[in-house]
Design a protein around this motif. Sequence first.
Motif, PDB file in Angstrom:
ATOM      1  N   ARG A 173      53.162  25.854  48.176  1.00 27.11           N
ATOM      2  CA  ARG A 173      51.910  26.351  47.576  1.00 27.11           C
ATOM      3  C   ARG A 173      52.097  27.798  47.134  1.00 27.11           C
ATOM      4  NH1 ARG A 173      48.543  22.067  46.469  1.00 27.11           N
ATOM      5  NH2 ARG A 173      47.952  20.951  48.365  1.00 27.11           N
ATOM      6  N   ALA A 174      51.421  28.167  46.049  1.00 26.84           N
ATOM      7  CA  ALA A 174      51.414  29.552  45.570  1.00 26.84           C
ATOM      8  C   ALA A 174      50.217  30.254  46.204  1.00 26.84           C
ATOM      9  CB  ALA A 174      51.317  29.575  44.050  1.00 26.84           C
ATOM     10  N   LEU A 209      51.409  36.413  44.035  1.00 30.02           N
ATOM     11  CA  LEU A 209      51.490  35.027  44.494  1.00 30.02           C
ATOM     12  C   LEU A 209      52.847  34.816  45.141  1.00 30.02           C
ATOM     13  CD1 LEU A 209      50.089  32.880  41.518  1.00 30.02           C
ATOM     14  CD2 LEU A 209      49.035  33.164  43.768  1.00 30.02           C
ATOM     15  N   LEU A 215      41.621  27.337  44.009  1.00 28.06           N
ATOM     16  CA  LEU A 215      42.531  27.863  45.026  1.00 28.06           C
ATOM     17  C   LEU A 215      41.799  28.161  46.326  1.00 28.06           C
ATOM     18  CD1 LEU A 215      43.479  31.605  44.521  1.00 28.06           C
ATOM     19  CD2 LEU A 215      41.781  30.505  43.084  1.00 28.06           C
ATOM     20  N   ASN A 222      52.311  29.566  39.054  1.00 25.11           N
ATOM     21  CA  ASN A 222      52.250  28.461  40.022  1.00 25.11           C
ATOM     22  C   ASN A 222      53.417  27.489  39.799  1.00 25.11           C
ATOM     23  OD1 ASN A 222      50.873  26.878  42.089  1.00 25.11           O
ATOM     24  ND2 ASN A 222      50.273  25.489  40.443  1.00 25.11           N
ATOM     25  N   SER A 229      48.676  29.601  36.043  1.00 23.60           N
ATOM     26  CA  SER A 229      49.286  28.281  35.939  1.00 23.60           C
ATOM     27  C   SER A 229      50.805  28.392  35.781  1.00 23.60           C
ATOM     28  CB  SER A 229      48.673  27.538  34.741  1.00 23.60           C
ATOM     29  OG  SER A 229      49.384  26.360  34.497  1.00 23.60           O
ATOM     30  N   GLY A 274      46.201  28.723  48.979  1.00 26.96           N
ATOM     31  CA  GLY A 274      46.931  28.824  47.719  1.00 26.96           C
ATOM     32  C   GLY A 274      46.318  27.988  46.612  1.00 26.96           C
ATOM     33  N   ILE A 275      47.044  27.908  45.503  1.00 25.80           N
ATOM     34  CA  ILE A 275      46.540  27.181  44.331  1.00 25.80           C
ATOM     35  C   ILE A 275      46.579  25.687  44.618  1.00 25.80           C
ATOM     36  CG2 ILE A 275      47.005  26.625  41.892  1.00 25.80           C
ATOM     37  CD1 ILE A 275      47.867  29.530  41.494  1.00 25.80           C
TER      38      ILE A 275
END
Length: 323
Positions: free
Chosen positions: A4-5, A168, A321, A125, A122, A181-182
């Motif tokens: 996950r970011a 991130l 997120l 990520n 995006s 996260g995202i």
Amino acid sequence: MTTRAVVTGIGHYLPERVVANAEFEQSLDTTDEWIRSRSGIERRHFAAEGESTSDLATEAAKRALQDAGIVPDDLDAIILATSTPDFTFPSAATMVQAALGMNHGFAFDVQAVCAGFIYALSTANSMLLSGQARRIMVIGAETFSRIMDWDDRATCVLFGDGAGALILEAQNGAGDVSDQGILSVDLNSDGRHRDILYVDGGVSTGATGYLRMQGKEVFRHAVEKLAKTANAAMDAAGISPDQVDWIVPHQANIRIIQGTAKKLGLSMDNVVVTVQDHGNTSAASIPLALSVGVERGQIKRGDVIVTEAIGGGLAWGAVVLRW
Ligand code: UT7
């Protein structure tokens, strides 16, 4: 286990000069009352002469680094969303890289106008999930004051300058909605609508140009498309509106923000609003609102956030997120 970011630091920077609506009454056929009631804007910041987008971005980046407790050498990459880079090239991102003294990794700009920060999130990520980078600085920074036609009252009262940055980092998650996260991304564009919001200059004209907007048309697209993209991102994340703690919308117009919240069935108590203080700062508006939301104590660790934006292109999108 899923990668996950995760947001590990955030910061923002606003130029010193604050311009209240009343200042425009001296040079234009407008009023504070019109600007407030039609847009929700009360004031905005304008960059000083000689202060560029990369300057604002560098300040925001330094604050995000400090918040995360890391130094520039700890970053693998910088992604900067802007439509007002200092020069046609090099990218503003590489200028920030140099200003931070970061001599490794890579840096580039993303241009999707007011949706730029969503597109940059995006991109970051995807790079984190693919293993191409472990830690990325994502910045939204603009000096829209440089592309205003000061005789056009329908646009020049709406925009402002500023920058926001977040860091991130790739971390392990369980792969479900409880992860930090995202959680999902939804991107869209439709180039058929280029004429309703554009800049009438650029490389093909030999001049920087000015922002032109058919406000009513953009407004009409905004509420419908923003609710749709937010719903698509929530579906992709597997969450329902009642699980959302905060909507952090692009800050263009309070009436668009209210209309979108209503369409999503969410109360304005769940919306971070900064449009009154910043005006529309295009790609900077979401990271600015996230940073101010944290500073105000609204956004806390573990909160589910839906962030959405639309702008020239048209280009629009949303990210879900967990903070
Ligand atoms: O971030 C990228 C996305 N951008 C947006 O989301 C912006 C979307 N659009 C909007 O936010 C709104 O459409 C505006 C705030 C730009 C305009 O609000 P509106 O309610 O759509 O007003 P309008 O454009 O229909 O204009 C209404 C009237 C017009 O006069 P007439 O033709 O009715 O006589 C305008 O000429 O208001 C006039 N007007 C102004 N009056 C005083 C336009 N600008 C001004 C002004 N002061 N600054």
